[in-house]
Design a protein around this motif. Structure first.
Motif, PDB file in Angstrom:
ATOM      1  N   ARG A 272     -28.153-101.096 -77.724  1.00  0.00           N
ATOM      2  CA  ARG A 272     -28.450-101.951 -76.580  1.00  0.00           C
ATOM      3  C   ARG A 272     -29.954-102.071 -76.372  1.00  0.00           C
ATOM      4  NH1 ARG A 272     -25.532-102.112 -70.653  1.00  0.00           N
ATOM      5  NH2 ARG A 272     -26.784-103.828 -69.832  1.00  0.00           N
ATOM      6  N   PHE A 273     -30.659-100.948 -76.497  1.00  0.00           N
ATOM      7  CA  PHE A 273     -32.113-100.999 -76.387  1.00  0.00           C
ATOM      8  C   PHE A 273     -32.699-101.932 -77.435  1.00  0.00           C
ATOM      9  CE2 PHE A 273     -32.211 -97.047 -73.781  1.00  0.00           C
ATOM     10  CZ  PHE A 273     -33.142 -97.474 -72.840  1.00  0.00           C
ATOM     11  N   LEU A 274     -32.194-101.844 -78.657  1.00  0.00           N
ATOM     12  CA  LEU A 274     -32.705-102.699 -79.724  1.00  0.00           C
ATOM     13  C   LEU A 274     -32.430-104.168 -79.417  1.00  0.00           C
ATOM     14  CD1 LEU A 274     -33.979-103.238 -82.421  1.00  0.00           C
ATOM     15  CD2 LEU A 274     -31.832-102.604 -83.537  1.00  0.00           C
TER      16      LEU A 274
ATOM     17  N   ARG B 211     -30.440-109.629 -72.722  1.00  0.00           N
ATOM     18  CA  ARG B 211     -31.419-109.500 -71.653  1.00  0.00           C
ATOM     19  C   ARG B 211     -31.253-108.147 -70.977  1.00  0.00           C
ATOM     20  NH1 ARG B 211     -30.659-115.362 -68.664  1.00  0.00           N
ATOM     21  NH2 ARG B 211     -32.064-116.587 -69.989  1.00  0.00           N
ATOM     22  N   PHE B 212     -32.352-107.675 -70.375  1.00  0.00           N
ATOM     23  CA  PHE B 212     -32.275-106.410 -69.642  1.00  0.00           C
ATOM     24  C   PHE B 212     -31.435-106.586 -68.381  1.00  0.00           C
ATOM     25  CE2 PHE B 212     -33.675-103.792 -66.123  1.00  0.00           C
ATOM     26  CZ  PHE B 212     -33.548-102.519 -66.661  1.00  0.00           C
ATOM     27  N   GLU B 213     -30.631-105.579 -68.082  1.00  0.00           N
ATOM     28  CA  GLU B 213     -29.872-105.532 -66.841  1.00  0.00           C
ATOM     29  C   GLU B 213     -29.995-104.128 -66.254  1.00  0.00           C
ATOM     30  OE1 GLU B 213     -25.850-106.590 -67.596  1.00  0.00           O
ATOM     31  OE2 GLU B 213     -26.280-108.710 -67.989  1.00  0.00           O
ATOM     32  N   SER B 214     -30.237-104.037 -64.944  1.00  0.00           N
ATOM     33  CA  SER B 214     -30.253-102.732 -64.284  1.00  0.00           C
ATOM     34  C   SER B 214     -28.866-102.109 -64.419  1.00  0.00           C
ATOM     35  CB  SER B 214     -30.625-102.884 -62.805  1.00  0.00           C
ATOM     36  OG  SER B 214     -31.952-103.349 -62.665  1.00  0.00           O
ATOM     37  N   ARG B 215     -28.843-100.808 -64.655  1.00  0.00           N
ATOM     38  CA  ARG B 215     -27.568-100.169 -64.941  1.00  0.00           C
ATOM     39  C   ARG B 215     -27.686 -98.651 -64.758  1.00  0.00           C
ATOM     40  NH1 ARG B 215     -30.113-101.819 -69.595  1.00  0.00           N
ATOM     41  NH2 ARG B 215     -30.502-100.257 -71.214  1.00  0.00           N
ATOM     42  N   GLU B 216     -26.558 -97.980 -64.836  1.00  0.00           N
ATOM     43  CA  GLU B 216     -26.548 -96.522 -64.759  1.00  0.00           C
ATOM     44  C   GLU B 216     -26.970 -95.934 -66.094  1.00  0.00           C
ATOM     45  OE1 GLU B 216     -23.335 -93.939 -62.709  1.00  0.00           O
ATOM     46  OE2 GLU B 216     -22.853 -93.806 -64.857  1.00  0.00           O
ATOM     47  N   ARG B 217     -27.774 -94.864 -66.030  1.00  0.00           N
ATOM     48  CA  ARG B 217     -28.182 -94.138 -67.225  1.00  0.00           C
ATOM     49  C   ARG B 217     -27.867 -92.665 -67.039  1.00  0.00           C
ATOM     50  NH1 ARG B 217     -32.051 -95.735 -70.472  1.00  0.00           N
ATOM     51  NH2 ARG B 217     -31.153 -94.072 -71.746  1.00  0.00           N
ATOM     52  N   ARG B 218     -27.324 -92.059 -68.086  1.00  0.00           N
ATOM     53  CA  ARG B 218     -27.014 -90.633 -68.068  1.00  0.00           C
ATOM     54  C   ARG B 218     -27.785 -89.916 -69.175  1.00  0.00           C
ATOM     55  NH1 ARG B 218     -22.466 -89.080 -65.097  1.00  0.00           N
ATOM     56  NH2 ARG B 218     -21.433 -90.852 -64.076  1.00  0.00           N
ATOM     57  N   PHE B 219     -28.279 -88.736 -68.851  1.00  0.00           N
ATOM     58  CA  PHE B 219     -29.002 -87.916 -69.810  1.00  0.00           C
ATOM     59  C   PHE B 219     -28.440 -86.495 -69.777  1.00  0.00           C
ATOM     60  CE2 PHE B 219     -31.915 -91.232 -68.445  1.00  0.00           C
ATOM     61  CZ  PHE B 219     -32.454 -91.691 -69.638  1.00  0.00           C
TER      62      PHE B 219
ATOM     63  N   ASP C  72     -36.576 -89.707 -82.919  1.00  0.00           N
ATOM     64  CA  ASP C  72     -36.821 -88.411 -82.296  1.00  0.00           C
ATOM     65  C   ASP C  72     -35.489 -87.705 -82.028  1.00  0.00           C
ATOM     66  OD1 ASP C  72     -37.391 -86.252 -80.555  1.00  0.00           O
ATOM     67  OD2 ASP C  72     -39.217 -87.247 -79.866  1.00  0.00           O
ATOM     68  N   PRO C  73     -35.225 -86.559 -82.673  1.00  0.00           N
ATOM     69  CA  PRO C  73     -33.954 -85.847 -82.454  1.00  0.00           C
ATOM     70  C   PRO C  73     -33.746 -85.436 -81.001  1.00  0.00           C
ATOM     71  CG  PRO C  73     -35.097 -85.014 -84.400  1.00  0.00           C
ATOM     72  CD  PRO C  73     -36.064 -85.916 -83.694  1.00  0.00           C
ATOM     73  N   TYR C  74     -34.828 -85.124 -80.284  1.00  0.00           N
ATOM     74  CA  TYR C  74     -34.700 -84.743 -78.876  1.00  0.00           C
ATOM     75  C   TYR C  74     -34.126 -85.901 -78.065  1.00  0.00           C
ATOM     76  CZ  TYR C  74     -36.003 -83.101 -74.188  1.00  0.00           C
ATOM     77  OH  TYR C  74     -35.977 -82.715 -72.873  1.00  0.00           O
ATOM     78  N   VAL C  75     -34.624 -87.104 -78.329  1.00  0.00           N
ATOM     79  CA  VAL C  75     -34.139 -88.274 -77.602  1.00  0.00           C
ATOM     80  C   VAL C  75     -32.676 -88.527 -77.929  1.00  0.00           C
ATOM     81  CG1 VAL C  75     -34.413 -90.755 -77.268  1.00  0.00           C
ATOM     82  CG2 VAL C  75     -36.438 -89.290 -77.457  1.00  0.00           C
ATOM     83  N   ARG C  76     -32.315 -88.373 -79.188  1.00  0.00           N
ATOM     84  CA  ARG C  76     -30.911 -88.574 -79.578  1.00  0.00           C
ATOM     85  C   ARG C  76     -30.007 -87.591 -78.831  1.00  0.00           C
ATOM     86  NH1 ARG C  76     -27.776 -90.294 -84.583  1.00  0.00           N
ATOM     87  NH2 ARG C  76     -29.722 -91.222 -85.297  1.00  0.00           N
TER      88      ARG C  76
ATOM     89  N   PRO D  21     -26.180 -88.959 -74.254  1.00  0.00           N
ATOM     90  CA  PRO D  21     -24.799 -88.657 -74.653  1.00  0.00           C
ATOM     91  C   PRO D  21     -24.097 -89.844 -75.295  1.00  0.00           C
ATOM     92  CG  PRO D  21     -24.953 -88.927 -72.278  1.00  0.00           C
ATOM     93  CD  PRO D  21     -26.362 -88.924 -72.794  1.00  0.00           C
ATOM     94  N   ASP D  22     -24.599 -91.060 -75.026  1.00  0.00           N
ATOM     95  CA  ASP D  22     -24.015 -92.280 -75.584  1.00  0.00           C
ATOM     96  C   ASP D  22     -25.021 -92.954 -76.512  1.00  0.00           C
ATOM     97  OD1 ASP D  22     -25.785 -92.833 -73.577  1.00  0.00           O
ATOM     98  OD2 ASP D  22     -24.517 -94.293 -72.539  1.00  0.00           O
ATOM     99  N   TRP D  23     -25.667 -92.149 -77.360  1.00  0.00           N
ATOM    100  CA  TRP D  23     -26.764 -92.663 -78.181  1.00  0.00           C
ATOM    101  C   TRP D  23     -26.346 -93.850 -79.038  1.00  0.00           C
ATOM    102  CZ3 TRP D  23     -27.747 -93.468 -83.324  1.00  0.00           C
ATOM    103  CH2 TRP D  23     -29.070 -93.758 -83.662  1.00  0.00           C
ATOM    104  N   GLU D  24     -25.189 -93.814 -79.661  1.00  0.00           N
ATOM    105  CA  GLU D  24     -24.744 -94.900 -80.541  1.00  0.00           C
ATOM    106  C   GLU D  24     -24.742 -96.233 -79.798  1.00  0.00           C
ATOM    107  OE1 GLU D  24     -24.063 -95.086 -83.680  1.00  0.00           O
ATOM    108  OE2 GLU D  24     -24.187 -92.971 -84.237  1.00  0.00           O
TER     109      GLU D  24
END
Length: 283
Positions: free
Chosen positions: A181-183, A224-232, A165-169, A173-176
């Motif tokens: 990491r999500f994968l 493994r998942f870790e709680s962290r800061e997310r920026r959009f 989805d281009p909108y999600v990309r 700001p740190d999509w790469e």
């Protein structure tokens, strides 16, 4: 009884990828010539793990063999796997609770969990099933990503949307970095699904539309998942900063609730309230 062919193929590919990423100098081994595959050789891994080179070769080839947990322990130590990678290795080899490999949940989120998501406003929150299909969300998440309400239900998969989805990309700001990491987190949690039709179809579908996904998938990264800061970077609200949390209900442990808690140090909560008040979405 034979192993799942899909899991054994993935097990072999995973072992090979980890072996090829090892630093020979860390094992006091001389470098190989430029024409050779990097990392340790199969015979070097087999020797250190106390197994035969033939048996280890078969394992990397994905053959239908049954490694014991003791052998897997030795391979995990030899390959210097992380805790998440060890869990993934054991899962692929069949050492996981039977309940973890059960059928996927229905697409409809139970009403009490939907109410819990709605109670997180103005923080975005959503729910995913074991294959990361988005099964529910609140108004703040729809304000962050309006496409969640309009995308076809069969395509409403978090992993697929991140890569297609281009909108999600543009939103990340740190999509790469974050897409990979999500994968890696998906791979770490989806081991029981490997070989199942729903997982195979999902991977094939994303590979068909995203070269980035195909390259990242072949890297076999596991976390493994870790709680962290997310920026959009929202097209209306601008920069939004959240704490990323994941909750697992005790009554439905296969449902994962994801909450983007608005950062208390800035104006993210106020921006989210403005988006909701402006009628960007129906709350």
């Amino acid at each position: 009884m034979g192993q799942n062919p899909g899991k054994m193929a993935e097990l072999g590919a995973f072992l090979r990828s980890r072996r090829e990423q090892l630093d020979r100098a860390a094992f006091d081994l001389p470098p190989l010539g430029r024409s050779r595959t990097p990392g340790l050789r199969r015979e070097e891994i087999a020797y250190r793990a106390g197994v035969s080179i033939t048996w280890y070769t078969w394992l990397e080839q994905g053959r239908d063999i049954n490694p014991s947990r003791q052998v897997l322990d030795a391979l995990a130590v030899t390959l210097r796997l992380s805790a998440a990678e060890q869990d993934y290795l054991y899962t692929l080899a069949g050492y996981t609770p039977a309940s973890a490999a059960g059928p996927l949940l229905p697409s409809a989120l139970p009403a009490h969990l939907q109410r819990l998501l709605d109670a997180q406003l103005p923080s975005p929150a959503f729910a995913v099933s074991p294959d990361w299909t988005i099964t529910g969300w609140n108004g703040a998440y729809e304000a962050l990503y309006p496409g969640v309400a309009t995308v076809a239900p069969e395509d409403r998969n978090l992993l697929q949307l991140i890569f297609t989805d281009p909108y999600v990309r543009d939103l990340l700001p740190d999509w790469e970095v974050m897409s990979r990491r999500f994968l890696a987190e998906y791979r770490g949690s989806a081991g029981p699904l490997l070989g199942q039709a729903v997982h195979v179809a999902l991977v094939k579908r994303i590979i068909a539309t995203s070269g980035d996904f195909e390259r990242a998938w072949q890297a076999h990264r596991v976390e493994r998942f870790e709680s962290r800061e997310r920026r959009f970077l929202h097209p209306v609200a601008g920069e939004l900063v959240f704490e990323h949390h994941r909750l697992i209900p005790s009554d439905l442990p296969d449902v994962h609730l994801v909450v983007y808690l608005a950062d208390h140090r800035g104006d993210t909560a106020a921006k989210m309230r403005q988006l909701l008040a402006a009628g960007e979405v129906t709350t």
